[in-house]
Structure formats: structure tokens, C-alpha cells
Design a protein around this motif. Sequence first.
Motif, PDB file in Angstrom:
ATOM      1  N   GLY A   1       0.814  -1.210   0.000  1.00 56.31           N
ATOM      2  CA  GLY A   1       0.000   0.000   0.000  1.00 56.31           C
ATOM      3  C   GLY A   1       0.847   1.258   0.000  1.00 56.31           C
ATOM      4  N   ALA A   2       1.970   1.237   0.756  1.00 57.61           N
ATOM      5  CA  ALA A   2       2.849   2.410   0.792  1.00 57.61           C
ATOM      6  C   ALA A   2       3.473   2.667  -0.569  1.00 57.61           C
ATOM      7  N   VAL A   3       3.881   1.601  -1.239  1.00 57.37           N
ATOM      8  CA  VAL A   3       4.455   1.758  -2.585  1.00 57.37           C
ATOM      9  C   VAL A   3       3.408   2.302  -3.555  1.00 57.37           C
ATOM     10  N   GLY A   4       2.181   1.781  -3.476  1.00 55.70           N
ATOM     11  CA  GLY A   4       1.113   2.278  -4.332  1.00 55.70           C
ATOM     12  C   GLY A   4       0.813   3.742  -4.076  1.00 55.70           C
ATOM     13  N   GLY A   5       0.799   4.144  -2.808  1.00 50.57           N
ATOM     14  CA  GLY A   5       0.573   5.547  -2.478  1.00 50.57           C
ATOM     15  C   GLY A   5       1.688   6.447  -2.972  1.00 50.57           C
ATOM     16  N   TRP A   6       2.934   5.971  -2.865  1.00 52.42           N
ATOM     17  CA  TRP A   6       4.078   6.759  -3.339  1.00 52.42           C
ATOM     18  C   TRP A   6       4.023   6.948  -4.853  1.00 52.42           C
TER      19      TRP A   6
ATOM     20  N   LEU B   1       2.575  10.515  -9.589  1.00 51.03           N
ATOM     21  CA  LEU B   1       1.730  10.779 -10.747  1.00 51.03           C
ATOM     22  C   LEU B   1       0.817  11.985 -10.544  1.00 51.03           C
ATOM     23  N   GLY B   2       0.815  12.546  -9.339  1.00 50.58           N
ATOM     24  CA  GLY B   2      -0.010  13.710  -9.058  1.00 50.58           C
ATOM     25  C   GLY B   2      -1.479  13.390  -8.880  1.00 50.58           C
ATOM     26  N   ALA B   3      -1.805  12.164  -8.478  1.00 50.76           N
ATOM     27  CA  ALA B   3      -3.201  11.770  -8.293  1.00 50.76           C
ATOM     28  C   ALA B   3      -3.777  12.429  -7.041  1.00 50.76           C
ATOM     29  N   PRO B   4      -5.084  12.692  -7.020  1.00 48.92           N
ATOM     30  CA  PRO B   4      -5.710  13.224  -5.796  1.00 48.92           C
ATOM     31  C   PRO B   4      -5.748  12.162  -4.708  1.00 48.92           C
ATOM     32  N   LEU B   5      -5.601  12.586  -3.464  1.00 47.62           N
ATOM     33  CA  LEU B   5      -5.564  11.661  -2.324  1.00 47.62           C
ATOM     34  C   LEU B   5      -4.638  10.484  -2.640  1.00 47.62           C
ATOM     35  N   PRO B   6      -3.378  10.743  -2.939  1.00 43.82           N
ATOM     36  CA  PRO B   6      -2.514   9.675  -3.461  1.00 43.82           C
ATOM     37  C   PRO B   6      -2.315   8.504  -2.517  1.00 43.82           C
ATOM     38  N   MET B   7      -2.123   8.768  -1.220  1.00 50.27           N
ATOM     39  CA  MET B   7      -1.867   7.662  -0.302  1.00 50.27           C
ATOM     40  C   MET B   7      -3.103   6.783  -0.135  1.00 50.27           C
ATOM     41  N   LEU B   8      -4.277   7.385  -0.238  1.00 49.23           N
ATOM     42  CA  LEU B   8      -5.508   6.605  -0.112  1.00 49.23           C
ATOM     43  C   LEU B   8      -5.789   5.829  -1.393  1.00 49.23           C
ATOM     44  N   LEU B   9      -5.847   6.551  -2.518  1.00 47.97           N
ATOM     45  CA  LEU B   9      -6.183   5.900  -3.775  1.00 47.97           C
ATOM     46  C   LEU B   9      -5.080   4.959  -4.241  1.00 47.97           C
ATOM     47  N   GLY B  10      -3.828   5.379  -4.108  1.00 49.89           N
ATOM     48  CA  GLY B  10      -2.718   4.543  -4.569  1.00 49.89           C
ATOM     49  C   GLY B  10      -2.642   3.232  -3.821  1.00 49.89           C
TER      50      GLY B  10
ATOM     51  N   ALA C   1      -3.459  -0.474  -5.434  1.00 44.53           N
ATOM     52  CA  ALA C   1      -2.382  -1.462  -5.430  1.00 44.53           C
ATOM     53  C   ALA C   1      -2.809  -2.751  -4.740  1.00 44.53           C
ATOM     54  N   VAL C   2      -3.367  -2.626  -3.546  1.00 45.86           N
ATOM     55  CA  VAL C   2      -3.763  -3.817  -2.788  1.00 45.86           C
ATOM     56  C   VAL C   2      -4.950  -4.503  -3.453  1.00 45.86           C
ATOM     57  N   ALA C   3      -5.928  -3.706  -3.918  1.00 42.59           N
ATOM     58  CA  ALA C   3      -7.090  -4.308  -4.574  1.00 42.59           C
ATOM     59  C   ALA C   3      -6.691  -5.024  -5.859  1.00 42.59           C
ATOM     60  N   GLY C   4      -5.752  -4.445  -6.606  1.00 46.22           N
ATOM     61  CA  GLY C   4      -5.305  -5.083  -7.844  1.00 46.22           C
ATOM     62  C   GLY C   4      -4.660  -6.437  -7.595  1.00 46.22           C
ATOM     63  N   LEU C   5      -3.837  -6.521  -6.558  1.00 49.18           N
ATOM     64  CA  LEU C   5      -3.200  -7.802  -6.239  1.00 49.18           C
ATOM     65  C   LEU C   5      -4.235  -8.819  -5.758  1.00 49.18           C
TER      66      LEU C   5
END
Length: 204
Positions: free
Chosen positions: A59-64, A69-78, A82-86
Motif C-alpha cells: 500500500g505504501a508503494v502504491g501511495g508513493w 503521478l499527481g493523483a488526488p488523495l494519493p496515499m488513499l487511492l494509490g 495497489a492492494v485491490a489489484g493484487l
Amino acid sequence: LCELWLKSFARSGDRGHPSEVVAPASARPSGRKIMQVQRYCSRQVAAPLPAMAASMAIGAVGGWLAHLLGAPLPMLLGSLIAVAGLSIAGVRIMGRAPGIPVKARFFFVPVIGVTIGGAFSPDILSEAAGWWPSLLALLVYIPLAHFAGAQIYRRLGGLRPVTAYYAAVPGGLIEVIAMGEEAGADPKPLVILQFLRLILCILL
């Protein structure tokens, strides 16, 4: 399995026997079988810790990456993506899907509450007096949205009434899932629908 075995052990008074009634000696498990069950239970207790640590690292890697990438709420969405995809891809960590045990999730609920509570100020309270039209509208909208969602899940989705009821609750993700499971709701569609609701609220 481990909880049932331990509870029946305590009730029966029969060392290692997983039934409520003391069985004859010929039906009792051997010492080797008892040791196998004990080792299995030990692994079930220890396995969530590395799996949880790996899930949090993913999750931390996905948030980073989302932050780069400049996504909104990056730590939450990223981390969510990431975890949902796996999980959707069927990845397993020590035989478990990525995630955090329910009991561990409740540890983070007060952190979220403190964060939200700390954002309030006297200015917000002074402005709240003008919110009454929206609050009155919510008193009507939330029950109607809950009722409509439950009917859609039940009639079009074929879910059982208890599962449809809790899957349509508009809020309190962790609490709703916990109460739904206690009430007998099917956890898989309940978790999926509640997470989809949360994701859509964040993205839209």
C-alpha cells in the motif's frame, strides 16, 4: 477451526478432543494428531503478521507511485488500487490475500477519528447554523437511498435480504462490514459492494 477446537476442548475436559461429548478412547485423536492441530493453530496466529506487514508495504508503494503521478488523495487511492489489484489478480501472501485483519483495522479507527476531529474549529461551528436545510434533506435522502440500494441488490442482484441491507448502508465501512457479518450477511458481496461505494465516492 482453532477457536472451535479450543472451545470444545474447554467444554469437554477431554485433552485435545474436538467434541463437546467425551468420546471413547478408540475415537479419541492420537497425540500426533493433536500436535498437528496445535501446529496448524500456531501458524494461523503467526501468519497474519508478515502478511499484514507485506500488505502495508504494498500500500505504501502504491501511495508513493500515485503521489509521483499527481493523483488526488494519493496515499488513499494509490494504496487502495495497489492492494485491490493484487487481490483481484489472486496474489497470496503466505496463503492469504493482501489485507489487514479486522481486529487490526479497529486500531486505526481512533486515528481517523482524531484526524477528523482535529480539523474542527470555532469557525466551522459558527457556520453550522446555516447547514440546517442540508441536514434536513439528509434526513430524507439517506433512508431513501438505503432503501433503494437494498431493493436493487435484493431484486436485481439476487442477494439475501440481510446481505442487501448491510451492503446498501451509506457509511461506516468497517463498522457496517463487522455488523453485517455478525448478522449473518455474506461477507464477500458485502465487502465488495461497500468498497465499490467508497471508491466511487472518492473518485466522483
